[in-house]
Design an enzyme around this catalytic site. Sequence first.
Site, PDB file in Angstrom:
ATOM      1  N   LYS A   1      26.927  26.999  36.108  1.00 21.11           N
ATOM      2  CA  LYS A   1      26.284  27.979  36.996  1.00 21.11           C
ATOM      3  C   LYS A   1      24.778  27.701  37.100  1.00 21.11           C
ATOM      4  O   LYS A   1      24.230  27.595  38.201  1.00 21.11           O
ATOM      5  CB  LYS A   1      26.509  29.408  36.482  1.00 21.11           C
ATOM      6  CG  LYS A   1      26.030  30.462  37.459  1.00 21.11           C
ATOM      7  CD  LYS A   1      25.992  31.841  36.852  1.00 21.11           C
ATOM      8  CE  LYS A   1      24.591  32.169  36.420  1.00 21.11           C
ATOM      9  NZ  LYS A   1      24.382  33.537  35.974  1.00 21.11           N
TER      10      LYS A   1
ATOM     11  N   ASP B   1      28.764  33.384  39.934  1.00 23.90           N
ATOM     12  CA  ASP B   1      28.263  34.434  39.044  1.00 23.90           C
ATOM     13  C   ASP B   1      29.223  35.616  39.153  1.00 23.90           C
ATOM     14  O   ASP B   1      30.293  35.504  39.762  1.00 23.90           O
ATOM     15  CB  ASP B   1      26.818  34.822  39.426  1.00 23.90           C
ATOM     16  CG  ASP B   1      26.794  35.702  40.659  1.00 23.90           C
ATOM     17  OD1 ASP B   1      27.773  35.642  41.458  1.00 23.90           O
ATOM     18  OD2 ASP B   1      25.845  36.472  40.834  1.00 23.90           O
TER      19      ASP B   1
END
Length: 296
Positions: free
Chosen positions: A194, A213
């Site tokens: 991420k 996310d």
Amino acid sequence: MPRGNIPRQPSKAGRQDRVQRPVSMKSAPLKPAKLVVSLKAKPGLQTSSGAALKPAAGLSGKAKSSATPKGYSPIAPERVNEILKRLDERYPGVTCALHHKSAWELLVATILSAQCTDARVNMVTPVLFSKYPTVEHFAALQPEDLEDDVRSTGFFRNKAKSIVGAARKIVQDYGGEVPRTMDELLTIPGVARKTANVVLGTWFHIADGVVVDTHVQRISRRLELTKNEDPQKIEQDLMKIIPRSHWIDFSHQIIHHGRALCIARKPKCAECPLENLCHAADKTWSTVEIHKNAKP
Ligand code: SF4
């Protein structure tokens, strides 16, 4: 029946929220007054089965729900492209909300943003970067030196450790420059896919993956773009169905969408540009049938 007297109907609960129909109206069939407006605004759209749009969730108060119908593909390119098009229209030019002036600052801000709001991170980072202006300054610290500065973002011991570890790695192995490949970024302490995707996409404009996310995770499942719960598997699913040219923008747009409308507890479906493409089980208003499996 006078227009405007029909409240939004929660499709899931099957009851209207804090609003009761007058006794005199209870036997009369309800007309989708709001829907007429909505559908006129989006001509030519159809339900998943190809029928003309109508309030399948029903103003009768009984939401129609089913498992994903046979023959319906939520990842059909036409549907995915329509979602992307509407996101482009609704959220043009969106970008990362974390303030930064370099790849290093973005990396630090992204590490700090775990389990913390971007607004809080944006309050912390200006002080942090004026105190320690370069990656070398951070590399010279002990994690404990940083703890007080990042305390308000939560998980401050781990975050301080990650930031100092990342700085040391970047100084020792990458000449003080944040690397620009996924493989290299993943060697840095505290950096998983991420964070790497945020830095690559936002700073370097390299689309190597999709940022997943909590918002992307939730909304991708609501929109039936994935059935997975694991962020890495979700990312793989999204990379298969979203054109690479949209990977960076899609994440930013969905994150904005998750903050503005498709919020976790009570999504604002009546205001959502994706409403008639969305069959999420926890919708608060629907003109299309609900799919029981489409949930966060
Ligand atoms: S219709 Fe509701 S649940 Fe679906 S994407 Fe929009 S806000 Fe989210």
